[in-house]
Design a protein around this motif. Structure first.
Motif, short mmCIF file in Angstrom:
data_model
loop_
_atom_site.label_atom_id
_atom_site.label_comp_id
_atom_site.label_asym_id
_atom_site.label_seq_id
_atom_site.Cartn_x
_atom_site.Cartn_y
_atom_site.Cartn_z
N THR A 22 0.85 -1.18 0.00
CA THR A 22 0.00 0.00 0.00
C THR A 22 0.89 1.24 0.00
N ARG A 43 -7.61 3.25 -3.34
CA ARG A 43 -8.20 3.33 -2.01
C ARG A 43 -8.72 4.73 -1.67
N THR A 81 -3.90 6.97 -3.12
CA THR A 81 -3.43 5.84 -2.32
C THR A 81 -3.94 4.55 -2.95
N THR A 83 -3.45 0.05 -3.15
CA THR A 83 -2.84 -1.22 -2.75
C THR A 83 -2.62 -2.03 -4.02
N ASP A 140 -5.67 -4.61 3.65
CA ASP A 140 -4.82 -4.20 4.78
C ASP A 140 -4.08 -5.40 5.36
N ALA A 143 -1.36 -6.64 2.91
CA ALA A 143 -0.19 -5.77 2.94
C ALA A 143 0.62 -5.99 4.23
#
Length: 314
Positions: A22, A43, A81, A83, A140, A143
């Motif tokens: 990310t 994101r 942003t 990922t 999340d 990552a």
């Protein structure tokens, strides 16, 4: 996973068929190609991306899919942003094989099936903000699990998270109705290059790729490259496509496009001089090749990234 390179090192202890990162970008992301499949989930924020799909505006709810050895750059609008999930090509082929096991006899059939139905090098799919929100906890965790490198004891969890993400995204992916032509497939569509080889990567392919990256402005011919690799032209083309997913001259075009984009961003040289520096004496031909690789003409790319054109940029 890492950017394409003429030199590769093999470290099986550190290899992972998938990893997730990310990042938040405030500045332009220069065009770069990777030797793996990339799945980029937006994101927050927005950006313009440049690739074979053309110039596209992406925002929350969008997912960018890139085949191996496909150039892609981005211009954040304030910030973006994302990922990014990096997927080893052989790993993806294995998943396709088991998904369609009732129809496919072996992994080579799975590779052919994948090339036939997913032959688009780059595409943007809109899954919507609600579905993107569902992905966030999984992304999340993916990552977080990728931070310390591959851990065998967590691999099943990593796979479970990946499959949950793909379950949301794949129904929106555009598939092709028929196999790409042989010429298109060999020149543009990746033929599954991979970070860790299941058999040794031919040193001849590595050597030729390094020659092209070290001196992209040279007027290389396949015959000259074959002589330096001590192979016939047909042998060179076969081992190079197997290693890097592109024929040697198509790989050279990708390298020149990448260098040209860097010079457009970092200098005020006119496009004609930049084209000559990277090896294209015909500026119109250079512009066509650049547009094919990044979806926009050089002058438009410079305008998007830098905000203006030098007076003699045409």
């Amino acid at each position: 996973m890492r950017p394409r390179s003429g030199k590769r090192t093999t470290n099986t202890r550190q290899f992972s068929p998938l990893t997730a990162l990310t990042r938040t970008h405030h500045r332009p992301v220069e065009p770069v190609a990777f030797d793996c499949l990339k799945l980029i989930v937006v994101r927050s924020g927005s950006a313009l991306i440049f690739s074979e799909v053309g110039t596209r505006h992406v925002k929350v709810g969008d997912v960018v899919l890139l085949a191996a050895q496909t150039l892609c750059g981005a211009e954040p609008e304030s910030s973006v942003t994302t990922t990014t999930i990096y997927l080893d090509c052989d790993y993806v082929i294995d998943q396709v094989f088991w998904q369609y096991a009732a129809r496919l006899r072996n992994r080579e059939n799975a590779r052919d099936f994948f090339d036939a139905h997913y032959s688009t090098p780059a595409q943007v799919v809109r899954i919507g903000e609600d579905r993107a929100g569902v992905l966030m906890p999984w992304l999340d965790e993916l990552a977080a699990l990728s931070l310390d490198g591959p851990r065998q004891e967590r691999f099943l969890r990593v796979q479970a998270l990946l499959f949950s993400v793909l379950d949301i995204i794949v129904p929106f992916v555009t598939t092709t109705a028929s196999t790409a032509s042989a010429g298109r497939a060999s020149a543009v569509v990746p033929a599954a290059p991979r970070h860790r080889q299941f058999r040794p990567l031919r040193v001849e392919a590595q050597h030729v790729a390094q020659l092209l990256r070290d001196d992209p402005a040279r007027r290389w011919t396949v015959q000259e490259l074959a002589e330096k690799a001590h192979l016939s032209q047909s042998q060179l083309r076969r081992v190079f496509v197997e290693a890097f997913g592109k024929a040697p001259i198509a790989y050279l075009t990708m390298v020149r496009t990448e260098r040209m984009a860097n010079l457009l961003r970092s200098t005020e040289l006119p496009v004609k001089k930049i084209a000559a520096q990277v090896g294209w004496t015909d500026a119109d031909f250079a512009a066509r090749q650049f547009r094919r690789g990044l979806g926009v003409p050089p002058s438009a790319y410079r305008r998007y990234v830098c905000g203006s054109d030098p007076p003699d940029a045409a």
